[in-house]
Enzyme design. Structure first.
Site, short mmCIF file in Angstrom:
data_model
loop_
_atom_site.label_atom_id
_atom_site.label_comp_id
_atom_site.label_asym_id
_atom_site.label_seq_id
_atom_site.Cartn_x
_atom_site.Cartn_y
_atom_site.Cartn_z
N SER A 113 0.78 -1.41 0.01
CA SER A 113 0.13 0.05 -0.06
C SER A 113 0.74 1.43 0.09
O SER A 113 0.17 2.14 -0.92
CB SER A 113 -1.11 -0.01 1.30
N HIS A 118 11.47 10.45 5.19
CA HIS A 118 11.73 12.01 5.31
C HIS A 118 13.11 12.07 5.65
O HIS A 118 13.52 11.06 6.61
CB HIS A 118 10.63 12.47 6.53
N CYS A 141 -0.64 -4.40 2.99
CA CYS A 141 -1.94 -4.92 3.64
C CYS A 141 -1.83 -6.36 2.77
O CYS A 141 -1.83 -6.32 1.71
CB CYS A 141 -3.13 -4.11 3.22
#
EC number: 4.1.1.50
Length: 264
Positions: A113, A118, A141
């Protein structure tokens, strides 16, 4: 080999791997500290991070739907990749508790998914210490664990300290209607790391098995000062200064590893 679990409908389990990677360095002058931040900002810009995450998508066998990426001013970058689902019959190697591939041996079959990354460069105002943190989340998932991407990602960054969290949420039903809150065996995140990684790091686990929550912290064992010095000015450090810098760096690494301020 264990018989495969027969499900009623789709596998609804959500498996999330979150980890923080820290790279530490020392620079003698404020100019060199800023140069380090600039170097890191360029080395791990949005384009490079996108390529790394694209490799992760290959490892977990997903299909890319959309990529959003951004470089920030004055520094830092982020990338989010949405990935699609499709029916997959996993191989034994994808669901067993074992290390994932290294950067030079990427192979894949999975489908899930989203992935985000970052970066956070920062510098100490007086001690000459600079840290670079990378936060990565891989959420899937279905049947296959995102832990297969962990081994590759640790090898992609200069990882002095690594904090890893893995959790499984939701449930799926078998054909008799019985709920299953996890669909694979796991005793420790460490079992998904290659032998060379396990040998290179001091590691500690905090696992809450009944909650399907697993946590591993990693601290690089070997400390070679030359690997932590940045800038020409560090070449002229005296033996006493080198000893002081070593103490500062090790103190910084231990504080990050234990997540608390420690007395000098």
């Amino acid at each position: 080999m264990k018989s495969k679990l027969k499900l009623h409908g789709f596998n609804n389990l959500t498996k999330t791997l979150s980890f923080n990677i820290y790279d530490i360095c020392y620079a003698e002058t404020p100019e060199d500290l800023q140069a380090y931040v600039q170097y890191i900002d360029e080395e791990y810009d949005a384009e490079r991070l996108t390529q790394i995450l694209t490799d992760v998508v290959d490892i977990i066998g997903a299909n890319i739907l959309n990529i959003a990426r951004q470089d920030y001013d004055p520094q830092g970058a982020s990338v989010t990749i949405l990935i699609s689902e499709q029916p997959v019959t996993p191989t034994d190697s994808q669901i067993e508790e074992s290390p994932g591939p290294l950067p030079d041996t990427i192979l894949a079959h999975l489908d899930k998914s989203h992935i985000t990354v970052h970066t956070y460069p920062e510098i100490h105002p007086v001690d000459g210490i600079a840290t670079f943190r990378v936060d990565i989340d891989v959420s899937t998932c279905g049947v296959i664990s995102p832990l297969k991407a962990l081994n590759y990602l640790i090898h992609q960054f200069d990882s002095d300290i690594v904090t890893v969290d893995y959790r499984v949420r939701g449930f799926t039903r078998d054909i008799e209607g019985r709920k299953h809150f996890i669909d694979h065996e796991i005793n420790s995140i460490q079992n998904y790391l290659s032998d060379d990684t396990r040998e290179a790091y001091q590691m500690t686990d905090v696992n809450v098995y009944q909650e399907n929550l697993f946590h591993t912290k990693m601290l690089l064992k070997d400390f070679e000062l030359e690997n932590y010095l940045f800038g020409d000015a560090t070449r002229n450090l005296s033996a006493e200064q080198r000893e002081q810098v070593t103490e500062r760096l090790r103190h910084e690494m231990l504080e990050i590893f234990y997540a608390r301020n420690m007395p000098h």
